[in-house]
Design a protein around this motif. Structure first.
Motif, short mmCIF file in Angstrom:
data_model
loop_
_atom_site.label_atom_id
_atom_site.label_comp_id
_atom_site.label_asym_id
_atom_site.label_seq_id
_atom_site.Cartn_x
_atom_site.Cartn_y
_atom_site.Cartn_z
N VAL A 252 0.86 -1.19 0.00
CA VAL A 252 0.00 0.00 0.00
C VAL A 252 0.90 1.24 0.00
CG1 VAL A 252 -1.77 1.29 1.24
CG2 VAL A 252 -1.82 -1.20 1.25
N TYR A 264 -2.04 -1.15 -7.74
CA TYR A 264 -2.05 -0.64 -6.37
C TYR A 264 -2.46 -1.76 -5.43
CZ TYR A 264 -2.24 3.84 -8.75
OH TYR A 264 -1.98 4.92 -9.55
N SER A 266 -4.42 -2.92 -2.63
CA SER A 266 -5.53 -2.24 -1.98
C SER A 266 -6.17 -3.05 -0.87
CB SER A 266 -6.54 -1.79 -3.03
OG SER A 266 -7.63 -2.63 -3.07
N SER A 267 -6.08 -4.38 -0.91
CA SER A 267 -6.62 -5.15 0.21
C SER A 267 -5.93 -6.51 0.25
CB SER A 267 -8.13 -5.32 0.06
OG SER A 267 -8.42 -6.03 -1.12
N GLN A 362 -5.92 -2.97 -7.07
CA GLN A 362 -6.62 -1.97 -7.86
C GLN A 362 -5.73 -1.78 -9.08
OE1 GLN A 362 -9.52 0.33 -8.06
NE2 GLN A 362 -8.76 1.62 -6.40
N ALA B 131 -2.59 2.24 4.55
CA ALA B 131 -2.80 3.40 3.67
C ALA B 131 -2.27 4.69 4.28
CB ALA B 131 -4.29 3.55 3.37
N ALA B 214 -3.61 10.13 -2.17
CA ALA B 214 -4.70 9.22 -2.53
C ALA B 214 -4.35 8.45 -3.80
CB ALA B 214 -5.99 9.99 -2.71
N TRP B 218 -4.66 4.65 -3.24
CA TRP B 218 -5.86 4.03 -3.79
C TRP B 218 -5.92 4.07 -5.31
CZ3 TRP B 218 -6.61 7.47 0.49
CH2 TRP B 218 -6.89 6.80 1.69
N THR B 220 -6.52 6.70 -7.06
CA THR B 220 -7.48 7.71 -7.52
C THR B 220 -7.13 9.02 -6.84
OG1 THR B 220 -9.05 5.95 -7.07
CG2 THR B 220 -9.94 7.97 -7.96
N SER B 223 -11.90 11.12 -5.45
CA SER B 223 -12.99 10.16 -5.55
C SER B 223 -14.30 10.71 -5.00
CB SER B 223 -12.62 8.85 -4.87
OG SER B 223 -12.15 9.11 -3.57
N LEU B 280 -14.16 7.44 2.78
CA LEU B 280 -12.79 6.92 2.90
C LEU B 280 -12.08 7.46 4.13
CD1 LEU B 280 -11.44 7.26 -0.73
CD2 LEU B 280 -11.81 5.15 0.51
N ILE B 291 -9.21 -0.25 4.86
CA ILE B 291 -9.72 0.56 3.76
C ILE B 291 -10.14 -0.35 2.61
CG2 ILE B 291 -9.23 2.67 2.49
CD1 ILE B 291 -8.61 3.08 5.31
#
Lengths: 435, 292
Positions: A252, A264, A266-267, A362, B131, B214, B218, B220, B223, B280, B291
């Motif tokens: 991340v 990316y 992301s989880s 992502q 994050a 961001a 993420w 993006t 968002s 978020l 997240i």
């Protein structure tokens, strides 16, 4: 006659769009609509709640306000307004920066901040030049039969700040349009050890044109010595035409980009490596913890999920459930330890081999992102120039009297923030008089 | 393990709380009594509070091993720090002590909010989700702190302006009144503009660093989550203020109202979004959800 009327309409439109009032009204509307979007649940953030909103609001687009035609129309009109305002102001700013002419008489010297000095022509001219030059002004002088006049400008780029920051908004919108029209956005949950072609991922926007594959060597949920989560790590390889092009560990905040496509982290989810043995045919699979995905044994209507998982590295164990058809209740459940094999409804044998990580990636291509950063940079540059690099213009007209003596009328353009300019002007006058 | 440091951090917090609270009362006492000693006390207490505030932030940084900007408690601590820092600078630079009577209550209310609504478990240094592990976070929240601090000051100035204006008549009859300590209307107005001129580029930078972060975290840059949207609304309000002022000459009363309006948006961006709206940024409400 008709032609004349058409011109009238164009001119009328131009006039409407060149008004700053319209810009402010549009900006206010954008703020209002954007605010409404935080009150109504948005489909992309809270799909369940968004569905519960009254049908009429949904039809009007209130649950996806930021992608509705009328919100985009607002932004579009604002862009047109900004472009037209900028075009109109360009000439004036250019003239005030590069086309400055010394005043033609004492009455055209700015009179809000204005001082009259008397003295000998040449020495006054010299001290004006010295003092202004020393203070960073670029001075232009002209001589006439009545005397001489000058104009000096300092921090000339400050004039452009406002224009640059307004144009930057248009650049930002162009960047966003490039991103939505030419890029894609998708998500993939991939188990460690598997390879998937990039064009097979689920996309929520756009289409994938690239045709390389990604291989996940490992997916890990790492913890620090104190028990806090460190980060999720995925060891990822890019494979093109059967060849591995690059391999990198992402986490991340540390993505990987290849051919414009960015991955990316992301989880993360835990998963179990299982083998189904159906009539001597061994099928390997990785199932995600908490029923994230399922396995349908070929030729049967049996569905297998991993309902829970104990992720102890020494002795991992899973709780499995088997459903038949659309049945709500499982037809078989039980616990499996690593290495254990069981029979599933007499149809196949299932072996639990051990745990495996699932990485949530992502995956995105956004060719507009650099344009967006350019817009951001321009916006900041514009604001810095406007607020911290204010242009200053001083000018003066020397009218010869009897003999070499005469009167110099000197003034500064006050601009919007008079205080600071006044101080600097007073200091200049003081220095000139001291000479 | 860091029990000593933890105790020290708690002590610093309470020293800061006492200093800020007392300093607010001394600013008021000074405005009412006109005794210079009271005013000096107020300023000294604000300095003591700022030192304790800085100490609390640094100690938290040592304990957590990261910038202290990852949950509501930590952000509010730096927000108060930003307000006091900008205030002391303005007080010193423009010899404007009466501002303290209007700015310190904001810090006081924020600290009261921490005490009343945040349990000890919300105040301790917590583990942060992956994050939030980004250097951009530091820039993002630091610019927010200074910008919001400055907006708080412009809000205080706006209140002062409106008070002075509405009591304009009394002022002549009662030269000893509290309001007589205020600088003249034009000075307040001009100063308020300067403070916003300082804060607006910082708010812009805050939004941009947030977008960059961001994009790393993420994928993006924007968002439209409620926090982003409200920061944009705040930005638009101040942008409108600047346009109205520079192009239409909106000064005085209308400008003062806009500073109040703008600061309300600032507060909503923080409190309203964290506690009423989802999104978020919900990790900021100190419930550390992942997240996903």
């Amino acid at each position: 006659m008709k032609e004349h009327r058409d011109e009238g309409i164009v001119e009328e439109l131009w006039k409407i769009f060149s008004s700053m009032k319209l810009g402010l009204v549009l900006l206010g509307l954008v703020a209002l609509v954007a605010g409404l979007g935080t009150v109504f649940p948005q489909a992309n953030l809270e799909p369940e709640k968004a569905k519960a909103v009254g049908q009429i609001w949904q039809t009007l687009g209130f649950t996806q306000i930021y992608s509705t035609i009328w919100f985009r129309l607002l932004l579009g009109l604002l862009c047109i307004n900004l472009i037209i305002c900028s075009i109109q102001r360009f000439q004036g700013i250019y003239r005030r920066t590069f086309g400055l002419k010394p005043p033609e008489s004492a009455s055209t010297v700015p009179n809000k901040m204005n001082v009259k000095l008397t003295g000998e022509s040449e020495s006054l001219k010299k001290s004006v030049h010295d003092v202004l030059g020393r203070n960073g002004f670029k001075v232009t002088t002209t001589e006439s039969n009545k005397g001489w006049s000058f104009i000096g400008i300092k921090r000339r780029w400050g004039n452009w700040g406002s224009l640059i920051s307004h144009i930057s908004f248009v650049v930002l919108v162009i960047g966003a349009i490039l991103g939505t029209t030419m890029g894609f956005k998708g998500f993939a949950m991939i188990s460690a050890g598997s390879t998937i072609p990039i064009n097979s991922i689920n996309v929520s926007k756009g289409t994938v044109k690239q045709d390389f594959s990604v291989h996940i060597y490992s997916a890990e949920d790492r913890f620090l010595a104190n028990g806090e989560r460190d980060n999720w790590y995925t060891d990822i390889g890019i494979i093109e035409n059967g060849q591995e092009i690059t391999r990198q560990t992402i986490s991340v905040n540390h993505p990987l980009t290849y051919k414009g496509v960015t991955f990316y982290q992301s989880s993360f989810a835990n998963g179990a490596r299982l083998i189904a043995d159906i009539k001597e045919q061994k099928i390997p699979m990785v199932l995600q913890d908490r029923g994230g995905n399922y396995f349908q044994a070929p030729g049967t209507d049996l569905y297998l999920i991993v309902a829970a998982m104990k992720n102890d590295p020494q002795s991992p164990a899973i709780l499995y459930q088997v459903y038949r058809g659309t049945g709500v209740e499982p037809v078989q459940t039980g616990q499996l330890n690593a290495g254990q094999t069981i029979d599933v409804q007499g149809e196949y044998k299932l072996t639990f081999e051990g745990s495996a990580g699932f990485t949530g990636l992502q995956i995105k291509q956004d060719p507009g992102v650099w344009v967006v950063w350019l817009g951001c940079a321009l916006l900041l540059l514009g604001l810095m120039l406007s607020f911290y690099w204010r242009t200053m213009v001083v000018s003066g007209f020397f009218e010869s009297g009897q003999g070499p003596d005469g009167e110099l009328t000197m003034g500064a353009m006050a601009g919007k923030v008079a205080g600071r300019v006044q101080k600097e002007f007073d200091r200049l006058i003081h220095d000139i008089q001291a000479k | 393990m860091n029990q000593g440091l933890l105790n020290l951090e708690t002590s610093a917090f309470y020293v800061m709380l006492m200093a800020y609270t007392l300093c607010m009362f001394f600013y008021w006492a000074w405005m009412g009594s006109k005794k210079d000693l009271m005013g000096q006390f107020a300023t000294y207490l604000a300095i003591v509070g700022l030192i304790a505030n800085t100490a609390a932030i640094i100690l938290r940084m040592i304990i957590a091993g990261r910038p202290p900007l990852s949950n509501s408690y930590e952000f509010l601590l730096t927000f108060v720090w930003g307000i006091t820092l900008v205030h002391l600078f303005i007080e010193y630079r423009y010899k404007l002590r009466s501002l303290g009577g209007f700015v310190m209550p904001i810090s006081f209310l924020i600290l009261m909010f921490i005490i009343m609504s945040m349990g000890p478990e919300e105040r301790i240094a917590q583990a942060i989700p992956p994050a939030l592990k980004s250097k951009w976070l530091t820039f993002h929240v630091l610019t927010a702190t200074l910008a919001y601090g400055a907006f708080a000051i412009s809000f205080g100035l706006g209140i002062m302006y409106l008070l002075k204006m509405s009591r304009g008549a009394d002022n002549k009859t009662n030269p000893q009144g509290v309001i007589s300590r205020f600088p003249d209307l034009e000075t307040i107005d001009e100063l308020s503009y300067k403070v916003i001129g300082f804060a607006f580029p910082l708010l812009t930078l805050c939004i941009i660093t947030g977008a960059i972060w961001a994009n790393y975290a993420w994928g993006t840059y924007w968002s439209w989550d409620p926090k982003e949207t409200w920061s944009l609304i705040t930005w638009i309000i101040y942008a409108a203020y600047l346009h109205a002022r520079l192009m239409y000459g909106w000064k005085g009363k209308r400008a003062a109202w806009m500073t109040i309006f703008g600061f309300a948006a600032v507060l909503f961006t923080f409190f309203g979004v964290n506690y009423f709206l989802p999104g978020l940024h919900s990790y900021a409400s100190s419930q550390l959800i992942s997240i996903v």
